[in-house]
Design a protein around this motif. Structure first.
Motif, PDB file in Angstrom:
ATOM      1  N   UNK A 544       1.689   7.322 -10.843  1.00  0.00           N
ATOM      2  CA  UNK A 544       0.537   6.627 -10.171  1.00  0.00           C
ATOM      3  C   UNK A 544       1.456   5.590  -9.378  1.00  0.00           C
ATOM      4  N   UNK A 545       1.068   5.319  -8.013  1.00  0.00           N
ATOM      5  CA  UNK A 545       1.626   4.133  -7.364  1.00  0.00           C
ATOM      6  C   UNK A 545       0.653   3.001  -7.208  1.00  0.00           C
ATOM      7  N   UNK A 546       0.862   1.881  -6.957  1.00  0.00           N
ATOM      8  CA  UNK A 546       0.263   0.761  -7.102  1.00  0.00           C
ATOM      9  C   UNK A 546       0.737  -0.125  -5.655  1.00  0.00           C
ATOM     10  N   UNK A 547      -0.273  -0.705  -5.038  1.00  0.00           N
ATOM     11  CA  UNK A 547      -0.101  -1.457  -3.733  1.00  0.00           C
ATOM     12  C   UNK A 547      -1.362  -2.461  -3.591  1.00  0.00           C
ATOM     13  N   UNK A 548      -1.003  -3.714  -3.054  1.00  0.00           N
ATOM     14  CA  UNK A 548      -2.176  -4.461  -2.586  1.00  0.00           C
ATOM     15  C   UNK A 548      -3.097  -4.090  -1.795  1.00  0.00           C
ATOM     16  N   UNK A 549      -4.475  -4.061  -1.601  1.00  0.00           N
ATOM     17  CA  UNK A 549      -5.374  -3.750  -0.559  1.00  0.00           C
ATOM     18  C   UNK A 549      -4.683  -4.395   0.456  1.00  0.00           C
ATOM     19  N   UNK A 550      -4.829  -3.737   1.674  1.00  0.00           N
ATOM     20  CA  UNK A 550      -4.447  -4.552   3.202  1.00  0.00           C
ATOM     21  C   UNK A 550      -5.024  -5.771   3.381  1.00  0.00           C
ATOM     22  N   UNK A 551      -6.152  -6.078   3.020  1.00  0.00           N
ATOM     23  CA  UNK A 551      -6.925  -7.255   3.268  1.00  0.00           C
ATOM     24  C   UNK A 551      -6.107  -8.342   2.567  1.00  0.00           C
ATOM     25  N   UNK A 552      -5.602  -8.423   1.305  1.00  0.00           N
ATOM     26  CA  UNK A 552      -4.955  -9.389   0.726  1.00  0.00           C
ATOM     27  C   UNK A 552      -3.202  -9.044   0.667  1.00  0.00           C
ATOM     28  N   UNK A 553      -2.964  -8.229   1.754  1.00  0.00           N
ATOM     29  CA  UNK A 553      -1.498  -7.998   1.441  1.00  0.00           C
ATOM     30  C   UNK A 553      -0.559  -9.116   1.896  1.00  0.00           C
ATOM     31  N   UNK A 554      -1.189  -9.983   2.623  1.00  0.00           N
ATOM     32  CA  UNK A 554      -0.583 -11.223   3.022  1.00  0.00           C
ATOM     33  C   UNK A 554      -0.882 -12.612   2.228  1.00  0.00           C
ATOM     34  N   UNK A 589      -6.521  -3.902  -5.702  1.00  0.00           N
ATOM     35  CA  UNK A 589      -5.289  -3.281  -5.858  1.00  0.00           C
ATOM     36  C   UNK A 589      -5.595  -1.850  -5.573  1.00  0.00           C
ATOM     37  N   UNK A 590      -4.745  -1.102  -4.814  1.00  0.00           N
ATOM     38  CA  UNK A 590      -5.026   0.305  -4.452  1.00  0.00           C
ATOM     39  C   UNK A 590      -4.061   0.881  -5.252  1.00  0.00           C
ATOM     40  N   UNK A 591      -4.594   2.152  -5.946  1.00  0.00           N
ATOM     41  CA  UNK A 591      -3.827   2.994  -6.924  1.00  0.00           C
ATOM     42  C   UNK A 591      -4.033   4.323  -6.172  1.00  0.00           C
ATOM     43  N   UNK A 592      -2.754   5.010  -6.109  1.00  0.00           N
ATOM     44  CA  UNK A 592      -2.694   6.588  -5.539  1.00  0.00           C
ATOM     45  C   UNK A 592      -2.045   7.269  -6.465  1.00  0.00           C
ATOM     46  N   UNK A 593      -2.480   8.736  -6.780  1.00  0.00           N
ATOM     47  CA  UNK A 593      -2.015   9.727  -7.626  1.00  0.00           C
ATOM     48  C   UNK A 593      -1.152  10.705  -6.830  1.00  0.00           C
ATOM     49  N   UNK A 594      -0.461  11.332  -7.609  1.00  0.00           N
ATOM     50  CA  UNK A 594       0.380  12.493  -6.730  1.00  0.00           C
ATOM     51  C   UNK A 594      -0.412  13.796  -6.867  1.00  0.00           C
ATOM     52  N   UNK A 595      -1.606  13.771  -7.031  1.00  0.00           N
ATOM     53  CA  UNK A 595      -2.335  15.180  -7.075  1.00  0.00           C
ATOM     54  C   UNK A 595      -2.158  15.943  -5.656  1.00  0.00           C
ATOM     55  N   UNK A 596      -3.170  17.088  -5.941  1.00  0.00           N
ATOM     56  CA  UNK A 596      -3.290  17.710  -4.544  1.00  0.00           C
ATOM     57  C   UNK A 596      -4.665  18.266  -4.561  1.00  0.00           C
ATOM     58  N   UNK A 597      -5.471  17.684  -3.662  1.00  0.00           N
ATOM     59  CA  UNK A 597      -4.850  16.693  -2.716  1.00  0.00           C
ATOM     60  C   UNK A 597      -4.860  15.139  -3.429  1.00  0.00           C
ATOM     61  N   UNK A 598      -4.105  14.347  -2.926  1.00  0.00           N
ATOM     62  CA  UNK A 598      -3.959  13.151  -3.442  1.00  0.00           C
ATOM     63  C   UNK A 598      -5.035  12.202  -3.246  1.00  0.00           C
ATOM     64  N   UNK A 599      -5.613  11.525  -4.252  1.00  0.00           N
ATOM     65  CA  UNK A 599      -6.499  10.556  -4.321  1.00  0.00           C
ATOM     66  C   UNK A 599      -6.234   9.250  -4.698  1.00  0.00           C
ATOM     67  N   UNK A 600      -6.892   8.319  -4.073  1.00  0.00           N
ATOM     68  CA  UNK A 600      -6.754   6.940  -4.384  1.00  0.00           C
ATOM     69  C   UNK A 600      -7.823   6.100  -4.422  1.00  0.00           C
TER      70      UNK A 600
END
Length: 819
Positions: A544-554, A589-600
């Motif tokens: 899994x990959x993690x990132x902040x949501x665009x609205x709170x990225x800054x 927090x936005x979480x992405x997987x590497x499945x097919x198709x990829x879901x977040x």
């Protein structure tokens, strides 16, 4: 001295002995040695058994030297008499005669007899000395009697001779037959014993005298049981007389043994006894199958373990000697059948070991051997102790259910596949010769929610709706196959269906716990490490990959760093957090997987600001109200407590007042309460209303005195009632009563601003108030004036018309009569 002479009649033997003894005495007197100073003259008789001789000597008088001493003549004294037992003659038996040398025959001598049986069994003639036996004697009861004889002077009873003791012996005769005291006897001897084998010894006893004659000399003989057994004449030992006596031919023998006395000669007495001799078993017979060939059959639908047939080898021996062990020794069915032994019936049981198929093989052959486990070496030459038999087993055709090609099936189908997707196919066939077609179905109890359906003809299994792996990853169902025709037998097979995973679930936080952060946290510190989970099937390459949501990225409060191991760290960007300003922060927090198709997915992390000590230990995370920095003084705290106490007192007073208001409206002094007055807002039931209250309550003493306190409100001022307005104490005028109550209510400033009229419809009996019934007033001589009813309004008009005028007329009549 007393000489005893034997005069028994018929005692020839005793007479001969006496004769011999006399001759011996004469010879000894003629040839005896004479001595110079003593001369001895003996006279008497000897018995065959002399016994004890008793010599009675006179005193010797010594003379001058050389004088010869003379001894008086003395006779031998016999100490034994004989009498024959069981004598049954008419006269008493003469046992013997006593005679003294001093007896001159003039009758001056008296003979006396004492001892055993004297006077009862034996009597003596005191003149002649003859002794007789008056009773029949039995040697087996008493063999001898000891008696004492003495000669005394008849006139003085002075002893003339010393007492002489003698014995009377009872002479035995053969009057007792031999007896076997322990019969009948039981004996056992092994079968096939050699000739002369000892069986047992029998012994008889004879009560006669064994020392006299042959009365007790026994001889044994066999009366019954020949030629199988014999007995030794002198010892009574029974022995076998025939070889190879077979128990299987005859097991028991009854033998009669005789014992005879007198040495077995003529005239002897005899006794017999029975001896039951049983032949015991030995292993002298080998087992034997009654048949050489045993036909059996088994149906092809039998399952392993079921019995096919039984056979038994016969062995006439008993117990362990007759035991037979069975085993399969040959045949083409040794792999299909097995053999066991029934412990109770000792039969060989043939059981099915593997299923048989009529279409494959229709007959089998087995060879069975039965043998004795215990063989007697003595009879080993009589063997061999075993036998063989052949079993022919035929397989019978049976209507068998269909058979699936595979014992079980496993299929796979993707989740979310549309309805009607093919899962797999099962196949069964009828193995019978008829080869009937097969119909398939899925039992509903194995697929309750009916996820699948099957084609009844070809066995194709399809889905009835999309499947969800996360709800149920495996479906285990059964498929039944039934042949069309025949006996409609069916068979089932297990079908396992695996739902293959599809990436249809986005990742989410592994935990939804709040993150607690101190107000004094330093910038750049990691306050939390988050991880994610996915409901989909996990693979070894999944991350899994993690990132902040665009609205709170800054945002300027927190940042996120992906650790590239399916976790992420949350950092603090600034300092100076305060719970008073903001106690909770929400970080998407936005979480992405590497499945097919990829879901977040976007998940919100809750961060709560907490109060901590100098060591960053969390003290409190609750929201606290704003307080003055200086805090509260002691006086302020006391004031607050005093206010609280005052409030409590006010509440208590208020509750007390409320409770006081709930008391009854009317309080009667001295608790003189007779009835309750209930206020209704409807009309009474009239005279028929028997459930109402007695009007006597209107005449309570307090009301009569004009004092009617209220209980709904305690009046501060009480106004006395005008004397002119009070009704009489015994008045029943309702109008006056009502007017009085109205006046009281009008003059009472604390009364509610409404009038209440109580209606009473109950007629009491014996009440001071009397009755209000109009019917009763007609029949009674009442002086009441009902004209006031005219002033009560339209509601009482009917009542005024009925009673007002009539009463007037009645009163006029009464007045006329009075006048």
């Amino acid at each position: 001295m007393v000489a005893v002479k034997l005069q028994g009649l018929g005692m020839i033997r005793a007479f001969l002995l006496l004769l011999l003894l006399g001759m011996s005495a004469l010879c000894s007197g003629a040839t005896g040695t004479r001595r110079a100073n003593t001369s001895l003259d003996q006279r008497g008789h000897r018995h065959k058994h002399p016994g004890h001789l008793s010599l009675h000597r006179h005193r010797q008088h010594s003379g001058k030297e050389g004088q010869v001493l003379h001894r008086s003549k003395r006779g031998w004294v016999w100490n034994q008499f004989f009498v024959i037992e069981e004598y049954t003659g008419p006269d008493p038996v003469l046992v013997g005669r006593l005679h003294s040398d001093v007896d001159l025959g003039d009758g001056n001598i008296k003979y006396i007899l004492s001892g055993e049986g004297a006077g009862t069994i034996f009597v003596i003639d005191d003149k002649t000395g003859n002794i007789h036996a008056t009773k029949t004697l039995d040697r087996e009861e008493q063999a001898q009697y000891t008696l004492t004889a003495q000669a005394v002077a008849r006139d003085t009873n002075k002893p003339l001779e010393p007492p002489s003791e003698f014995i009377v012996k009872v002479q035995d005769i053969n009057d007792n037959p031999p007896e076997f005291l322990h019969g009948p006897y039981y004996a056992r001897v092994p079968e096939m014993s050699n000739v002369g084998t000892s069986v047992m010894q029998v012994t008889a006893t004879d009560a006669d005298d064994p020392t006299y004659g042959n009365s007790a000399r026994l001889v044994y003989s066999i009366l019954q049981g020949q030629p199988y057994f014999s007995v030794e004449p002198q010892t009574g030992i029974i022995r076998t007389a025939l070889p190879n006596m077979d128990r299987e031919a005859r097991q028991e023998y009854d033998v009669v043994i005789q014992a005879k006395d007198m040495g077995g000669h003529m005239g002897g007495l005899s006794g017999t006894t029975e001896v039951k001799i049983t032949l015991t078993d030995v292993n002298d017979n080998p087992p034997k199958f009654p048949q050489s060939v045993y036909p059996m059959s088994v149906s092809e639908d039998k399952v392993p373990g079921e019995e096919v047939g039984r056979l038994k080898a016969k062995d006439p021996d008993l117990g362990d000697n007759g035991l037979v062990n069975y085993r399969l020794v040959d045949g083409d069915g040794m792999g299909m059948f097995e053999l066991s032994t029934d412990s109770e019936t000792r039969e060989a049981v043939i059981k099915l070991k593997k299923p048989v198929d009529f279409e494959t093989k229709r007959s089998y052959t087995l060879k069975v051997e039965g043998s004795n486990p215990h063989v007697d070496p003595q009879f080993l030459a009589w063997g061999p102790y075993k036998d063989e038999a052949t079993i022919k087993i035929s397989v019978e055709d049976a209507d068998e259910p269909p058979v699936f090609v595979a014992p079980s099936y496993t299929f796979e189908v993707e989740e979310n596949a549309p309805q009607g997707t093919l899962v797999g196919r099962v196949h069964a066939k009828d193995t019978d010769v008829a080869n009937n077609p097969v119909r398939y179905m899925i039992p509903r109890y194995t697929d309750v929610e009916q996820f699948f359906s099957i084609n009844s003809e070809d066995g194709m299994i399809t889905t009835t709706r999309p499947l969800d792996r996360e709800a149920l990853a495996w479906h285990n169902i059964s498929v039944s196959a039934t042949e069309i025709g025949g006996h409609h037998q069916d068979t089932k097979v297990r079908v396992n269906i695996r739902v293959k995973d599809v990436n249809d679930n986005p990742p989410e936080f592994a935990s939804n716990n709040e993150v607690l952060m101190c107000e004094s946290v330093a910038p750049g510190k990691v306050i939390e490490t988050v991880s994610a989970v996915d409901k989909d099937e996990r693979t070894h390459r999944q991350h899994f990959t993690f990132s902040l949501a665009p609205e709170v990225a800054h945002n300027h409060n927190f940042s996120l760093k992906d650790n590239r191991d399916s976790t992420a760290s949350i950092y603090v960007l600034r300092k100076g957090f305060s719970r008073l300003t903001q106690d909770v922060f929400y970080l998407p927090v936005e979480i992405n997987d590497n499945g097919f198709p990829a879901l977040s997915s976007t998940n919100t992390l809750t961060i709560r600001v907490c109060s901590c000590d100098s060591k960053d230990t969390i003290l409190s995370c609750n929201v606290e109200p704003y307080v003055l920095p200086a805090g509260l003084s002691t006086g302020a705290l006391i004031a607050i407590l005093a206010c609280i106490v005052i409030l409590l007192v006010i509440v208590v007073l208020f509750v007390a007042l409320r409770r006081q208001k709930k008391e009854p409206l009317i309080v009667f002094e001295e608790e003189d309460i007779r009835e309750n007055i209930i206020t209704y807002d409807d009309e009474g039931g009239g005279e028929e209303d028997t459930e109402a209250f007695d009007i006597a309550t209107l005449q309570n003493p307090d009301g009569a005195n004009g004092f009617l306190p209220r209980k709904d409100i305690k009046p501060e001022l009480q106004y006395p009632i005008r004397p002119g307005d009070r009704p009489a104490a015994n008045s029943v005028d309702v109008d006056d009563f009502i007017k009085t109550r109205i006046a009281e209510a009008d003059s009472d400033p604390t009364a509610p601003p409404y009038d209440s009229i109580q209606i009473y419809g109950y007629e009491g009996r014996g009440s001071l108030a009397g009755s209000l019934s109009s019917l009763e007033s007609v029949t009674t001589e009442s002086d009441l004036d009902y004209d006031y009813l005219q002033s009560w309004g339209p509601r009482f008009k009917k009542l005024a018309d009925l009673y007002g005028t009539k009463d007037c007329c009645v009163n006029d009549v009464d007045d006329g009569e009075d006048s």
